[in-house]
Design an enzyme around this catalytic site. Structure first.
Site, short mmCIF file in Angstrom:
data_model
loop_
_atom_site.label_atom_id
_atom_site.label_comp_id
_atom_site.label_asym_id
_atom_site.label_seq_id
_atom_site.Cartn_x
_atom_site.Cartn_y
_atom_site.Cartn_z
N ALA A 58 31.58 14.68 16.40
CA ALA A 58 31.22 15.14 14.96
C ALA A 58 30.82 14.37 14.24
CB ALA A 58 32.73 15.38 14.50
N LEU A 59 30.64 13.17 14.22
CA LEU A 59 29.72 12.02 13.65
C LEU A 59 28.17 12.20 13.49
CD1 LEU A 59 31.93 8.64 13.32
CD2 LEU A 59 31.29 10.40 11.70
N GLU A 60 27.94 13.01 14.54
CA GLU A 60 26.46 13.06 14.97
C GLU A 60 25.89 14.46 14.21
OE1 GLU A 60 27.84 9.89 17.17
OE2 GLU A 60 28.50 12.20 17.67
N CYS A 87 35.66 19.66 16.90
CA CYS A 87 37.08 19.44 16.84
C CYS A 87 37.43 17.93 16.66
CB CYS A 87 37.42 20.24 18.06
SG CYS A 87 39.46 19.85 18.03
N VAL A 88 38.27 17.59 15.78
CA VAL A 88 38.68 16.48 15.90
C VAL A 88 40.21 16.29 15.94
CG1 VAL A 88 38.68 14.13 14.62
CG2 VAL A 88 36.66 15.41 14.63
N GLU A 92 45.80 7.74 17.89
CA GLU A 92 46.69 6.48 17.62
C GLU A 92 45.94 5.80 16.62
OE1 GLU A 92 48.38 4.91 20.93
OE2 GLU A 92 49.19 6.66 21.73
N THR A 93 44.68 5.77 16.17
CA THR A 93 44.02 4.88 15.35
C THR A 93 43.34 5.74 14.20
OG1 THR A 93 42.01 5.22 16.42
CG2 THR A 93 43.32 3.71 17.44
N HIS A 95 40.56 6.20 13.56
CA HIS A 95 39.35 6.88 14.02
C HIS A 95 39.35 8.33 13.61
CE1 HIS A 95 35.66 7.34 16.45
NE2 HIS A 95 36.15 8.56 17.04
N ARG A 134 43.34 27.46 15.94
CA ARG A 134 42.10 27.46 14.88
C ARG A 134 40.89 28.08 15.50
NH1 ARG A 134 46.13 24.91 13.36
NH2 ARG A 134 46.79 24.57 11.11
#
Length: 163
Positions: A58-60, A87-88, A92-93, A95, A134
Site C-alpha cells: 500500500a505504501l507504494e 488491504c492493510v 502487533e506493531t 506498522h 469489505r
C-alpha cells in the site's frame, strides 16, 4: 431504510470512454482479486476503460499513481481518474498505523494537488474476516465503492469544466 452509502448520485455526467488507472497492492492476493473484481465491474458499467498497475504494498501506491499519471501525460494518453486498491491488516506493531495513514494522506495530497479524481479503496482492517466482508463484490464491495468515488469525482470535474 435504504443504505445511504449506496444511494445513487444524481449527477449522470457521461464518463463513458474515460481512461482509468487502477493501482493495486498485491500483498493479499485473494482479497485483492475481490477488490479488483468490484472495481472493474463498476468501470465496465460506466463504459470506462482501465489499466492495472501492480505494486508490492500500500505504501507504494501513491508514488505509482503519480509516476503513471506523468508517464501517461507525456505519452499523450492521459488518465482521467485513478483507483487505489489494497488491504492493510492490523498486526502487533505500529506498522499498520503508518501504512494506513501515510498511504491515505499521500493519495489525498496527490488528488488535491493535481486536481485529479481518485478513489481510495485501500481497506484497513483488524482481521481477515473484516477484510473479506469489505472486499467481496456481493458484500460491502469497497473496490466498487472506490471506483464509484473516482467516477463521481470525474463527473464533477467534467461538469464544472463545461460551466
Amino acid at each position: 431504510m435504504a443504505d445511504a452509502r449506496r444511494a445513487p448520485l444524481k449527477d449522470q455526467t457521461d464518463v463513458s470512454g474515460a481512461r482509468v488507472l487502477i493501482v493495486e497492492a498485491r500483498f493479499y492476493d485473494d482479497i485483492q482479486d475481490a477488490l479488483l473484481e468490484g472495481a472493474v465491474a463498476e468501470l465496465k458499467a460506466a463504459g470506462a476503460t482501465h489499466d492495472v498497475l501492480t505494486v508490492p504494498g500500500a505504501l507504494e501506491i501513491p508514488a505509482a499513481v503519480a509516476i503513471a499519471i506523468d508517464s501517461a501525460e507525456a505519452a499523450g494518453k492521459p488518465y482521467d481518474a485513478a483507483i487505489a486498491l489494497g488491504c492493510v491488516v492490523r498486526g502487533e506493531t505500529i506498522h499498520f498505523e503508518i501504512v494506513s495513514m501515510e498511504s491515505a494522506r499521500a493519495l489525498m495530497d496527490l488528488s488535491v494537488a493535481r486536481k485529479f479524481p481518485l478513489g481510495n479503496g485501500i481497506i484497513t482492517v483488524n482481521t481477515d474476516e473484516q477484510a473479506w466482508a469489505r472486499a467481496k463484490p456481493g458484500d460491502l464491495n469497497k473496490g466498487g465503492d472506490a471506483a464509484r468515488a473516482a467516477l463521481a469525482m470525474l463527473r464533477i470535474k467534467r461538469r464544472l469544466a463545461k460551466a
